[in-house]
Design an enzyme around this catalytic site. Structure first.
Site, PDB file in Angstrom:
ATOM      1  N   GLY A 106       0.824  -1.207   0.000  1.00 21.18           N
ATOM      2  CA  GLY A 106       0.000   0.000   0.000  1.00 21.18           C
ATOM      3  C   GLY A 106       0.857   1.256   0.000  1.00 21.18           C
ATOM      4  O   GLY A 106       0.514   2.259  -0.641  1.00 21.18           O
ATOM      5  N   ASN A 155      -6.460   4.953   9.933  1.00 21.90           N
ATOM      6  CA  ASN A 155      -5.971   3.711  10.531  1.00 21.90           C
ATOM      7  C   ASN A 155      -5.943   3.734  12.060  1.00 21.90           C
ATOM      8  O   ASN A 155      -6.027   2.703  12.698  1.00 21.90           O
ATOM      9  CB  ASN A 155      -4.580   3.375   9.992  1.00 21.90           C
ATOM     10  CG  ASN A 155      -3.658   4.560   9.941  1.00 21.90           C
ATOM     11  OD1 ASN A 155      -3.993   5.602   9.374  1.00 21.90           O
ATOM     12  ND2 ASN A 155      -2.493   4.447  10.546  1.00 21.90           N
ATOM     13  N   GLN A 202      -7.382   1.152   4.758  1.00 19.24           N
ATOM     14  CA  GLN A 202      -8.050   0.641   5.969  1.00 19.24           C
ATOM     15  C   GLN A 202      -9.539   0.386   5.737  1.00 19.24           C
ATOM     16  O   GLN A 202     -10.164  -0.314   6.529  1.00 19.24           O
ATOM     17  CB  GLN A 202      -7.887   1.620   7.129  1.00 19.24           C
ATOM     18  CG  GLN A 202      -6.533   1.564   7.790  1.00 19.24           C
ATOM     19  CD  GLN A 202      -6.212   0.214   8.426  1.00 19.24           C
ATOM     20  OE1 GLN A 202      -7.100  -0.591   8.715  1.00 19.24           O
ATOM     21  NE2 GLN A 202      -4.940  -0.033   8.635  1.00 19.24           N
ATOM     22  N   CYS A 245       5.650   3.292  15.276  1.00 15.93           N
ATOM     23  CA  CYS A 245       6.331   3.438  13.987  1.00 15.93           C
ATOM     24  C   CYS A 245       7.048   2.143  13.677  1.00 15.93           C
ATOM     25  O   CYS A 245       7.062   1.217  14.464  1.00 15.93           O
ATOM     26  CB  CYS A 245       7.258   4.640  14.002  1.00 15.93           C
ATOM     27  SG  CYS A 245       8.601   4.456  15.150  1.00 15.93           S
TER      28      CYS A 245
END
Ligand code: PLP
Length: 377
Positions: free
Chosen positions: A76, A145, A173, A318
């Site tokens: 994505g 998300n 999402q 992250c």
């Protein structure tokens, strides 16, 4: 469901379990290799057939017809990068709550703010569009998300087109969680990623109208209409196709997930009225909840839940695994201190009521261990 351990997996916005039929289809293609779709011989033609079959299934999933190309990518993130960097000569506008694959792909973009619920501010967007006088590429995600908040993309697309711009939406999402039709949304480009709805990681697609002048962002062969050089990940693409075909099944769980999510939020707020739920008053994905446990850092919560056998995430985790303060919540006007106490719970089609009750129980214990008082029933 978790196939490795007994863990209660409530992190389905991060990634989902591969569906058995998807794994079977991928295994079958693996057994057929060598398959390179660029080859002219029989094996090459079979590879091409497998890819074209998957392409049709992905197109069908989002209602794309002959006016659009389904361009397979490595994920994505790459689809988002292609949408933004592949359109030349346009000024970019992105919303403040985009995924980093959009924000970092457009470092010079105008940032459109969101309201306190995380919805793009249409008035500001219109103002920016006016100042750019056409030639604007706008990228706004369909569903966030971290919070699950759904943007009014149809309205945004109409506004962008009124000003002669191009509109891209990151629908990564949203796919498999709400019904999506590219024509109804009215967007020019849309990104999808297989691993968010029962497909494998490492394969995505950008669906782009043929009328959009798109250029490749990496050099090499002429694969994917000359827009994505590199030998196609045929095993992943085959899995993506099957996941796309089965995604419609996921929608049958929507109401069950929404009921469980609402029940969980109600229970938590009843125990701890200071708990804050983000985006609760607006249209949200049924499986997603972003909740603050005041005074307790998200990082601590994640470790404690993990020790209790429950997988959740901080929306802001992250790739290094470290927990950072969420840019999404900050854009919604949440203080840094409060944002640092928010975690994301994302249900999947297999999530059960027992699992949700175990999560509520674990939340309560952690809150009490932190010296907080539970409200009497
Ligand atoms: N966009 C959104 C909204 C996402 O949630 C994600 C994944 O977390 C991505 C883009 C990136 O997708 P991928 O993991 O396939 O690169």
């Amino acid at each position: 469901m978790n196939r490795i351990t007994d863990i209660i997996y409530l992190d389905n916005n991060a990634t989902t379990a591969i569906k058995p039929a998807v794994a079977e289809a991928m295994h079958a293609v693996m057994m057929l290799t060598p398959l390179n779709a660029s080859s002219v011989h029989t094996n090459g033609r079979e590879a091409k057939r497998i890819i074209e079959s998957a392409r049709k299934k992905v197109a069908k999933l989002i209602g794309a017809n002959e006016d659009s190309l389904v361009i397979f990518t490595s994920c994505g993130t790459e689809a988002n990068n292609l949408a933004i960097k592949g359109v030349k000569g346009y000024k970019t506008i992105v919303s403040a709550t985009e995924h980093f694959s959009v924000l970092k792909a457009s470092p010079d973009a105008h940032i459109c703010p969101v309201d306190k619920n995380g919805i793009v501010d249409l008035k500001v967007l219109e103002r920016i569009l006016k100042t750019l006088s056409g030639k604007a590429l706008v990228s706004v995600m369909l569903a966030n998300n971290e919070t699950g908040v759904i943007n009014p993309i149809k309205e945004i697309a109409e506004l962008v087109h009124k000003f002669g711009g191009i509109i891209h939406t990151d629908a990564i999402q949203a796919v498999g969680k709400i019904e999506i039709n590219i024509d109804e949304l009215g967007v020019d480009m849309l990104s999808v990623s297989a691993h968010k709805f029962g497909g494998p990681v490492g394969v995505g697609a950008l669906i782009a109208r043929k009328k959009i002048a798109l250029s490749a962002i990496q050099n090499g062969g002429e694969q994917e209409f000359g827009l994505r050089a590199g030998t196609e990940n045929i095993i992943g693409i085959a899995g993506f196709g099957v996941a796309a075909e089965l995604a419609i099944e996921n929608l049958a769980s929507t109401e069950r997930l929404r009921d469980m999510r609402n029940y969980m939020e109600k229970e938590i707020v009843a125990l701890a009225p200071e708990a804050k739920i983000y985006g609760e008053s607006v249209n949200r994905l049924a499986n997603t909840s972003c909740i603050s446990m005041p005074g307790i850092k998200a990082e601590t919560q994640l470790i404690e839940f993990d020790l209790a056998g429950i997988a959740v995430s901080s929306g802001s985790a992250c790739s290094s695994g470290k927990v950072k303060s969420s840019h999404v919540l900050e854009a919604m006007g949440v203080t840094k201190e409060q944002a640092e106490t928010a975690i994301r719970i994302s249900f999947g089609v297999d999530t059960t009521e027992d699992e949700v009750n175990s999560f509520i129980e674990a939340w309560k214990k952690l809150y009490q261990r932190a010296g907080k008082q539970i409200k009497a029933a």
